[in-house]
Design a protein around this motif. Structure first.
Motif, PDB file in Angstrom:
ATOM      1  N   LYS A   1      -3.988 -25.847  -6.876  1.00 28.69           N
ATOM      2  CA  LYS A   1      -3.584 -26.245  -7.789  1.00 28.69           C
ATOM      3  C   LYS A   1      -3.889 -26.176  -9.359  1.00 28.69           C
ATOM      4  O   LYS A   1      -3.021 -25.854 -10.201  1.00 28.69           O
ATOM      5  CB  LYS A   1      -3.318 -27.949  -7.590  1.00 28.69           C
ATOM      6  CG  LYS A   1      -2.332 -28.158  -6.492  1.00 28.69           C
ATOM      7  CD  LYS A   1      -2.375 -29.757  -6.517  1.00 28.69           C
ATOM      8  CE  LYS A   1      -1.359 -30.200  -5.473  1.00 28.69           C
ATOM      9  NZ  LYS A   1      -1.169 -31.661  -5.214  1.00 28.69           N
ATOM     10  N   LYS A   2      -5.232 -25.949  -9.337  1.00 28.49           N
ATOM     11  CA  LYS A   2      -5.949 -25.616 -10.626  1.00 28.49           C
ATOM     12  C   LYS A   2      -5.305 -24.280 -10.999  1.00 28.49           C
ATOM     13  O   LYS A   2      -5.047 -23.999 -12.213  1.00 28.49           O
ATOM     14  CB  LYS A   2      -7.285 -25.831 -10.758  1.00 28.49           C
ATOM     15  CG  LYS A   2      -8.091 -25.705 -11.960  1.00 28.49           C
ATOM     16  CD  LYS A   2      -9.290 -25.566 -11.587  1.00 28.49           C
ATOM     17  CE  LYS A   2     -10.271 -25.511 -13.102  1.00 28.49           C
ATOM     18  NZ  LYS A   2     -11.600 -25.687 -13.024  1.00 28.49           N
TER      19      LYS A   2
ATOM     20  N   LEU B   1      -6.777 -26.937  -1.486  1.00 23.49           N
ATOM     21  CA  LEU B   1      -5.520 -27.405  -2.252  1.00 23.49           C
ATOM     22  C   LEU B   1      -5.928 -27.599  -3.874  1.00 23.49           C
ATOM     23  O   LEU B   1      -5.259 -27.262  -4.693  1.00 23.49           O
ATOM     24  CB  LEU B   1      -5.059 -28.523  -1.587  1.00 23.49           C
ATOM     25  CG  LEU B   1      -3.662 -29.285  -2.152  1.00 23.49           C
ATOM     26  CD1 LEU B   1      -2.621 -28.054  -2.175  1.00 23.49           C
ATOM     27  CD2 LEU B   1      -3.310 -30.411  -1.472  1.00 23.49           C
ATOM     28  N   PRO B   2      -7.189 -28.426  -4.015  1.00 29.29           N
ATOM     29  CA  PRO B   2      -7.358 -28.651  -5.406  1.00 29.29           C
ATOM     30  C   PRO B   2      -7.528 -27.362  -6.284  1.00 29.29           C
ATOM     31  O   PRO B   2      -7.123 -27.203  -7.297  1.00 29.29           O
ATOM     32  CB  PRO B   2      -8.802 -29.587  -5.480  1.00 29.29           C
ATOM     33  CG  PRO B   2      -8.693 -30.158  -4.044  1.00 29.29           C
ATOM     34  CD  PRO B   2      -8.156 -29.222  -2.935  1.00 29.29           C
ATOM     35  N   SER B   3      -8.219 -26.459  -5.842  1.00 34.77           N
ATOM     36  CA  SER B   3      -8.364 -24.975  -6.582  1.00 34.77           C
ATOM     37  C   SER B   3      -7.057 -24.469  -6.643  1.00 34.77           C
ATOM     38  O   SER B   3      -6.962 -23.726  -7.679  1.00 34.77           O
ATOM     39  CB  SER B   3      -9.431 -24.005  -5.556  1.00 34.77           C
ATOM     40  OG  SER B   3     -10.615 -24.754  -5.475  1.00 34.77           O
TER      41      SER B   3
ATOM     42  N   ASP C   1      -6.744 -28.525   3.127  1.00 31.59           N
ATOM     43  CA  ASP C   1      -7.153 -29.698   2.276  1.00 31.59           C
ATOM     44  C   ASP C   1      -8.293 -29.295   1.522  1.00 31.59           C
ATOM     45  O   ASP C   1      -8.513 -29.797   0.420  1.00 31.59           O
ATOM     46  CB  ASP C   1      -7.659 -30.817   3.271  1.00 31.59           C
ATOM     47  CG  ASP C   1      -6.439 -31.471   3.643  1.00 31.59           C
ATOM     48  OD1 ASP C   1      -5.241 -31.515   3.084  1.00 31.59           O
ATOM     49  OD2 ASP C   1      -6.411 -31.985   4.867  1.00 31.59           O
TER      50      ASP C   1
ATOM     51  N   ASN D   1       2.915 -30.125  -0.245  1.00 30.68           N
ATOM     52  CA  ASN D   1       1.887 -30.585  -1.144  1.00 30.68           C
ATOM     53  C   ASN D   1       2.331 -30.475  -2.487  1.00 30.68           C
ATOM     54  O   ASN D   1       1.473 -30.565  -3.590  1.00 30.68           O
ATOM     55  CB  ASN D   1       0.360 -30.152  -0.995  1.00 30.68           C
ATOM     56  CG  ASN D   1      -0.179 -30.976   0.102  1.00 30.68           C
ATOM     57  OD1 ASN D   1      -0.739 -32.051   0.015  1.00 30.68           O
ATOM     58  ND2 ASN D   1      -0.195 -30.461   1.305  1.00 30.68           N
TER      59      ASN D   1
END
Length: 122
Positions: free
Chosen positions: A117-118, A113-115, A110, A24
């Protein structure tokens, strides 16, 4: 130069998490226990996030987190525990050590992942 350091004594978990993050678009370093994690963190100033197990030989994850804050005087790296432990006492100890999050295994890439990346600024 890695963005994320994955610390787990289980090679299966370490590789699963590391592979998922790399697929990712994140750069990853791996460590086999807390002692190895400290060495890797000292050697790579680009690490912004540590994803760490609690129960490991040589040095557990909570002790490593405490040493990151006290001995390395590093208050900028984010630390997230990935563990089977769900004890309120351990969570309190983690909170005192500046842990940003507590994820109970199994790893659901999944969902986090957003956390992640942040936390690394991507």
């Amino acid at each position: 130069m890695a963005q994320i350091l994955v610390v787990d004594d289980s090679s299966t978990v370490r590789n699963e998490v590391g592979d998922f993050l790399q697929k990712n678009g994140l750069t990853v370093a791996l460590a086999v226990d807390g002692r190895d994690g400290l060495v890797k963190l000292k050697a790579d100033p680009a690490i912004k996030l540590i994803v760490c197990d609690v129960n490991m030989p040589n040095m557990d994850g909570l002790t490593m987190a405490e040493k990151v804050r006290s001995e390395l005087n590093n208050n900028t790296v984010s630390i997230v525990m990935l563990t089977t432990e769900n004890s309120p006492v351990m969570k309190e100890r983690g909170k005192a050590a500046g842990i940003k999050g507590w994820i109970v295994k199994p790893f659901k890439g999944d969902a986090v992942l957003p956390s992640f990346k942040k936390l690394v600024g991507v």
